[in-house]
Design a protein around this motif. Sequence first.
Motif, PDB file in Angstrom:
ATOM      1  N   GLY A 195       0.800  -1.211   0.000  1.00 12.93           N
ATOM      2  CA  GLY A 195       0.000   0.000   0.000  1.00 12.93           C
ATOM      3  C   GLY A 195       0.836   1.266   0.000  1.00 12.93           C
ATOM      4  N   VAL A 200      -5.271   1.675  -5.253  1.00 13.48           N
ATOM      5  CA  VAL A 200      -6.101   1.061  -4.219  1.00 13.48           C
ATOM      6  C   VAL A 200      -7.453   0.701  -4.829  1.00 13.48           C
ATOM      7  N   THR A 236      -2.180  -2.338  -7.577  1.00 11.70           N
ATOM      8  CA  THR A 236      -2.966  -1.990  -6.393  1.00 11.70           C
ATOM      9  C   THR A 236      -2.525  -2.855  -5.219  1.00 11.70           C
ATOM     10  N   SER A 237      -2.786  -2.375  -4.017  1.00 14.73           N
ATOM     11  CA  SER A 237      -2.376  -3.120  -2.823  1.00 14.73           C
ATOM     12  C   SER A 237      -3.042  -4.495  -2.777  1.00 14.73           C
TER      13      SER A 237
END
Length: 340
Positions: A30, A57, A74-75
């Motif tokens: 993240g 995210v 994305t995380s």
Amino acid sequence: MGGDVGPSVMVEGAALARRRDRDLRFDLYGDEDRIAAELRKYDRLAAVSTIHRCDGVIEGHTKPSQAIRKSKGTSMGEAVRAVKDGRAHAAVSGGNTGALMAIAKLALRTMEGIDRPALSALLPTVRDDDLVMLDLGANTECDAQNLVQFAVMGAAYARTVMDNQRPRVRLLNIGTEELKGTEELKDAAQLLREADYLPFHFEGFTEGDKLARGDVDVVVTDGFSGNIALKTAEGTARFVTDLLRSAFKSSLRSRMGFLISKPAMRLLKVHLDPNNHNGAVFLGLNGIVVKSHGGASAKGVANAIGVAGSMVRNDITKKIADDLETFRSHTLDKLNEAAK
């Protein structure tokens, strides 16, 4: 980055999980700056953690189809990809459930012998042991074979997380009589009755009002009915606690009664606290992915991580694969005998 709060609760939960289990190591995906700021509060966790910067995210409102297209970078997407590539044993996320399911299913694929993965979770009962229930929303329509596969997976989950070596399994139905229910339920029940060689005990049907009694270990249903049953149970629990709170505030005598019964009320609160049962699991994939409730506290996140760790240690994927192979082998033998 998932959950209602984000890195602060997720990192605190990881720190608590690490205190419970010193073998855990973490890859945190993240916003690097936000994660690092939280990680500085926990020296021991920082020593066994690696931050992976992700600029993207998956938002809570993102549709599954959109999440798949934008998952790279994305995380959520990178955490699941780490499991696929063998760089992690399990992924835990507090983010968008539908997006996580879609990304995990595409990246990890379903196991051989499993037509559809299922979402499973632990529900509290009046007894000490929890209840494993699946599917809770991943598949709105299921045939008999799907339900049998869910039973195999749910029983393996109970053996893994609850240390119950021969769990009791039932199908959710509108009655306990054999003649009641859809044809899919009746066919699944017949297949499960004949599969008495598998490491669980099939006990027929159960009804929704009996879920909390604690006289069954695994309840199997389609995702449509399962999600309604889950939300109804959660709503009923909130209704009861709100009703008690209002009743105890209604008069001076009631307030005095509350003081007397406070220890019992504290036990009730602990028993109904969803954080103590946090950690839904996507069963049937070639990898372990655990979904933490978006509103979970640090304790809830730690429990979800604990579920993941238990599944890794007990190799639940192999348990499911072995049971499915046994089922297929017996089914094939019966077909061959019938053909003679």
